[in-house]
Scaffold this motif. Structure first.
Motif, mmCIF file in Angstrom:
data_model
loop_
_atom_site.group_PDB
_atom_site.id
_atom_site.type_symbol
_atom_site.label_atom_id
_atom_site.label_comp_id
_atom_site.label_asym_id
_atom_site.label_seq_id
_atom_site.Cartn_x
_atom_site.Cartn_y
_atom_site.Cartn_z
ATOM 1 N N GLU A 1 10.767 8.521 13.327
ATOM 2 C CA GLU A 1 11.586 9.341 12.430
ATOM 3 C C GLU A 1 12.643 8.495 11.726
ATOM 4 N N SER A 2 13.159 7.490 12.401
ATOM 5 C CA SER A 2 14.175 6.635 11.792
ATOM 6 C C SER A 2 13.600 5.772 10.676
ATOM 7 N N LEU A 3 12.271 5.660 10.616
ATOM 8 C CA LEU A 3 11.614 4.827 9.608
ATOM 9 C C LEU A 3 11.131 5.619 8.392
ATOM 10 N N ALA B 1 0.850 -1.179 0.000
ATOM 11 C CA ALA B 1 0.000 0.000 0.000
ATOM 12 C C ALA B 1 0.888 1.231 0.000
ATOM 13 N N ILE B 2 0.273 2.396 -0.154
ATOM 14 C CA ILE B 2 0.978 3.639 0.103
ATOM 15 C C ILE B 2 1.038 3.788 1.613
ATOM 16 N N LYS B 3 2.222 3.974 2.148
ATOM 17 C CA LYS B 3 2.454 3.789 3.586
ATOM 18 C C LYS B 3 2.605 5.105 4.341
ATOM 19 N N CYS B 4 1.723 5.325 5.330
ATOM 20 C CA CYS B 4 1.825 6.469 6.236
ATOM 21 C C CYS B 4 2.167 5.974 7.640
ATOM 22 N N ILE B 5 3.124 6.608 8.265
ATOM 23 C CA ILE B 5 3.490 6.247 9.640
ATOM 24 C C ILE B 5 3.290 7.450 10.553
ATOM 25 N N GLY B 6 3.083 7.179 11.853
ATOM 26 C CA GLY B 6 2.884 8.275 12.786
ATOM 27 C C GLY B 6 2.172 7.840 14.047
ATOM 28 N N VAL B 7 1.761 8.833 14.829
ATOM 29 C CA VAL B 7 1.022 8.603 16.070
ATOM 30 C C VAL B 7 -0.289 9.384 16.005
ATOM 31 N N HIS B 8 -1.395 8.677 16.035
ATOM 32 C CA HIS B 8 -2.734 9.269 16.040
ATOM 33 C C HIS B 8 -2.912 10.102 17.310
ATOM 34 N N PRO B 9 -3.609 11.232 17.244
ATOM 35 C CA PRO B 9 -3.850 12.011 18.464
ATOM 36 C C PRO B 9 -4.460 11.207 19.597
ATOM 37 N N TRP B 10 -5.294 10.204 19.275
ATOM 38 C CA TRP B 10 -5.905 9.381 20.312
ATOM 39 C C TRP B 10 -4.892 8.450 20.970
ATOM 40 N N SER B 11 -3.724 8.265 20.345
ATOM 41 C CA SER B 11 -2.696 7.370 20.885
ATOM 42 C C SER B 11 -1.554 8.115 21.565
#
Length: 243
Positions: free
Chosen positions: A72-74, A49-59
């Motif tokens: 950031e390293s990823l 897939a087209i890949k998005c990484i991060g932290v959701h505000p709920w998390s």
């Protein structure tokens, strides 16, 4: 999934939590997979897939500063950052949430990767921060904010998410009516349960018809426009099909 075979324009779902239910992967031609935290970011990077990484505000509450460093390293293996942003309705620790979001804004600018945004009840605040950080490519997932701000968002060259729940969330129809086709990305937010309905990428097919009717153009024209918008948001042409 990236499985378009070239027959007509591909069907795009620009916001899917694919790590929660990988069975959704073949329901449309192109999926933008978003993440909720470090663990799901790692899972997303393994998907077709087209890949998005991060932290959701709920998390954010459970996340650590070390998680930010590892995410950031990823980045070199990711296509975008998301789902990231602010939430003034459900998030309690707003100071920490803003700190995390500003970290992702910095990453977006420094690594030149687009943002897949959550901005519930924080639409203006998120927009102002995008301007402050000179962000070039951003996408407001499932936009339900003020229509006057929508004009500013579109004017800045950012994109608006029109969700497949539009047939059960009537106020979202006003967003569609106010958004030009050149700024629309289609999405499901699957597998989110909204008012007892489990949203899935397959619902985007019906959404294309709704947009077609509203804009007075063919469904194929809508799919073409959305795919071109996706390319503009990504800043590149995604590799589709093949092994």
């Amino acid at each position: 999934m990236l499985n378009w075979k070239g027959a007509g324009a591909p069907l795009v779902d620009a916001h899917v939590h694919l790590h929660e239910d990988p069975s959704m992967s073949n329901e449309v031609d192109v999926i933008v997979a978003v993440s909720d935290d470090l663990e799901s970011s790692k899972k997303t990077l393994e998907m077709n897939a087209i890949k998005c990484i991060g932290v959701h505000p709920w998390s954010v509450e459970e996340a650590s500063e070390k998680d930010l460093i590892e995410i950031e390293s990823l980045i070199e293996n990711a296509d975008c950052l998301g789902e990231v942003g602010l939430d003034n309705r459900y998030v309690r620790n707003k100071e920490k949430a803003r700190r995390f979001f500003e970290a992702f804004l910095r990453m977006s600018r420094e690594y030149d990767v687009p943002l897949n945004l959550h901005a519930l009840d924080a639409w203006r605040e998120v927009f102002d921060l995008l301007i402050k950080y000179d962000i070039k490519r951003a996408y407001f997932h499932w936009y339900n904010g003020p229509l006057d701000l929508l004009e500013e968002i579109v004017g800045q060259g950012y994109f608006i998410g029109i969700n497949a729940a539009i047939d059960i969330q009537r106020k979202h129809l006003k967003v569609l009516q106010a958004t030009p086709l050149k700024a629309i990305l289609t999405e499901s937010d699957g597998p989110y349960n909204y008012r007892g309905v489990v949203l899935r990428p397959s619902r985007v097919r019906k959404l294309i018809g709704i947009i077609s009717s509203d804009k007075g153009v063919s469904e194929e024209d809508v799919k073409n426009a959305v795919f071109l918008n996706l390319v503009r948001w990504l800043g590149k042409y995604p590799r589709i099909g093949g092994p």
